[in-house]
Motif scaffolding. Structure first.
Motif, mmCIF file in Angstrom:
data_model
loop_
_atom_site.group_PDB
_atom_site.id
_atom_site.type_symbol
_atom_site.label_atom_id
_atom_site.label_comp_id
_atom_site.label_asym_id
_atom_site.label_seq_id
_atom_site.Cartn_x
_atom_site.Cartn_y
_atom_site.Cartn_z
ATOM 1 N N VAL A 176 0.847 -1.196 0.000
ATOM 2 C CA VAL A 176 0.000 0.000 0.000
ATOM 3 C C VAL A 176 0.880 1.242 0.000
ATOM 4 O O VAL A 176 0.665 2.179 -0.780
ATOM 5 C CB VAL A 176 -0.944 -0.007 1.218
ATOM 6 C CG1 VAL A 176 -1.736 1.294 1.283
ATOM 7 C CG2 VAL A 176 -1.884 -1.204 1.167
ATOM 8 N N SER A 189 2.497 1.672 -3.441
ATOM 9 C CA SER A 189 1.610 2.234 -4.448
ATOM 10 C C SER A 189 1.456 3.742 -4.273
ATOM 11 O O SER A 189 1.526 4.505 -5.242
ATOM 12 C CB SER A 189 0.239 1.568 -4.371
ATOM 13 O OG SER A 189 -0.678 2.195 -5.249
ATOM 14 N N LEU A 218 -2.434 -1.679 -11.765
ATOM 15 C CA LEU A 218 -2.438 -0.673 -10.705
ATOM 16 C C LEU A 218 -1.411 0.421 -11.007
ATOM 17 O O LEU A 218 -1.702 1.624 -10.916
ATOM 18 C CB LEU A 218 -2.130 -1.332 -9.362
ATOM 19 C CG LEU A 218 -2.020 -0.404 -8.136
ATOM 20 C CD1 LEU A 218 -2.463 -1.128 -6.887
ATOM 21 C CD2 LEU A 218 -0.594 0.111 -7.942
ATOM 22 N N CYS A 256 -7.412 0.375 -8.830
ATOM 23 C CA CYS A 256 -7.426 1.062 -7.535
ATOM 24 C C CYS A 256 -6.004 1.152 -7.003
ATOM 25 O O CYS A 256 -5.226 0.195 -7.101
ATOM 26 C CB CYS A 256 -8.310 0.300 -6.556
ATOM 27 S SG CYS A 256 -8.274 0.960 -4.869
ATOM 28 N N LEU A 291 -5.129 1.363 -3.907
ATOM 29 C CA LEU A 291 -5.105 0.743 -2.574
ATOM 30 C C LEU A 291 -5.163 1.749 -1.429
ATOM 31 O O LEU A 291 -5.055 1.360 -0.260
ATOM 32 C CB LEU A 291 -3.858 -0.150 -2.383
ATOM 33 C CG LEU A 291 -3.645 -1.244 -3.418
ATOM 34 C CD1 LEU A 291 -2.378 -2.036 -3.095
ATOM 35 C CD2 LEU A 291 -4.852 -2.172 -3.484
ATOM 36 N N ARG A 295 -7.153 1.195 1.825
ATOM 37 C CA ARG A 295 -6.685 0.336 2.907
ATOM 38 C C ARG A 295 -5.926 1.101 3.992
ATOM 39 O O ARG A 295 -5.612 0.551 5.041
ATOM 40 C CB ARG A 295 -5.801 -0.777 2.336
ATOM 41 C CG ARG A 295 -6.585 -1.730 1.448
ATOM 42 C CD ARG A 295 -5.748 -2.892 0.969
ATOM 43 N NE ARG A 295 -6.536 -3.763 0.117
ATOM 44 C CZ ARG A 295 -6.032 -4.759 -0.598
ATOM 45 N NH1 ARG A 295 -4.730 -5.004 -0.560
ATOM 46 N NH2 ARG A 295 -6.815 -5.506 -1.346
ATOM 47 N N PRO A 314 -6.343 -8.501 2.316
ATOM 48 C CA PRO A 314 -5.039 -7.901 2.001
ATOM 49 C C PRO A 314 -4.265 -8.701 0.978
ATOM 50 O O PRO A 314 -3.343 -8.177 0.365
ATOM 51 C CB PRO A 314 -4.329 -7.898 3.362
ATOM 52 C CG PRO A 314 -5.409 -7.930 4.372
ATOM 53 C CD PRO A 314 -6.509 -8.745 3.755
ATOM 54 N N SER A 340 -3.929 -6.444 -6.666
ATOM 55 C CA SER A 340 -3.914 -5.003 -6.477
ATOM 56 C C SER A 340 -4.464 -4.218 -7.649
ATOM 57 O O SER A 340 -4.566 -3.009 -7.571
ATOM 58 C CB SER A 340 -2.473 -4.538 -6.199
ATOM 59 O OG SER A 340 -1.606 -4.995 -7.204
#
Length: 255
Positions: A80, A83, A168, A225, A227, A230, A250, A254
């Motif tokens: 996360v 990203s 992603l 997305c 992420l 999260r 989780p 992704s």
């Protein structure tokens, strides 16, 4: 017909400063301390790094950045943070390059080895360009400078370390580009905004970005997305493919 009022690409890129922090590129300035270049960030991870802060900064700046972002966001897992770090750097690169192309009609050579980066800084990422060497300000050059020069090797480095799907990362890159064009539409002259919008459309049709989302006017809707939902209290972004945070594991893909 839109008449473009272009000015020379000045050695300090001063015209970018009025557009906000994401557009600023520090040119002809010293970083003030020893910092890594972006080609060091995209390089392979050093297996012999022992965790010394200065050594990590210069030998594995990408890991330093992901840790910094993760700590700031209280991210529940490294991918996360990876990203969000990717999108932040993509936004800075697109903003500086697209801003120059729209304002000046030229883009500086942003060769990764000529750009210094502070991975320990806060958002937006601090970037220094050692020399301003003008290149054409067309979409093909922007693609070479940003997509091929930076975002391809950055994505490869992050995918080698984290479970980030290509879709992603492609969505992050497209989202950052569309956001830069949208900000230019809000804060720049009409001729500059028009040129930025045209370049954005051409770039979104590039093979590395095509299919990443849909641009309607200045509104972009991505098909993946990032992420961010999260992150504790994160929610979904304005251009997310989701209308509300999904319930997912989780371990789910992704994007």
């Amino acid at each position: 017909m839109v008449v473009l009022h272009l000015v020379d690409l000045d050695p300090r890129l001063t015209a970018l400063r009025d557009l906000g922090g994401f557009f600023v590129l520090r040119a002809a300035e010293e970083a003030g301390r020893r910092l890594p270049t972006l080609d060091q960030a995209y390089g392979p991870r050093r297996p012999d790094v022992q965790g010394d802060p200065l050594t990590d900064l210069l030998t594995d700046p990408l890991a330093v950045r992901v840790r910094r972002v993760g700590a700031a966001l209280r991210a529940p897992e490294p991918r996360v943070a990876a990203s969000v770090a990717h999108q932040g750097l993509a936004a800075r690169l697109w903003s500086a390059a697209l801003g120059c192309a729209a304002l000046y009609g030229a883009v500086p050579d942003l060769a990764p080895g000529a750009m210094r980066w502070d991975p320990e800084g806060s958002a937006p990422d601090d970037l220094w360009l050692t020399e301003v060497r003008p290149l054409p300000g067309d979409a093909a050059t922007l693609a070479d400078v940003v997509l091929h020069g930076h975002l391809e090797p950055l994505a490869a480095a992050l995918r080698a370390r984290h479970r980030l799907a290509p879709g992603l990362l492609r969505g992050n890159a497209a989202s950052a580009l569309a956001a830069a064009a949208r900000e230019l539409g809000r804060h720049a002259r009409p001729d500059v905004a028009s040129r930025a919008a045209r370049l954005c459309c051409e770039l979104l049709a590039h093979p590395l970005l095509t299919g990443s989302g849909t641009l309607t006017g200045t509104t972009f809707r991505r098909r993946s997305c990032c992420l961010y939902y999260r992150v504790p209290g994160g929610g979904v972004c304005g251009d997310c493919c989701f209308v509300r945070p999904p319930r997912s594991s989780p371990r789910a893909p992704s994007g």
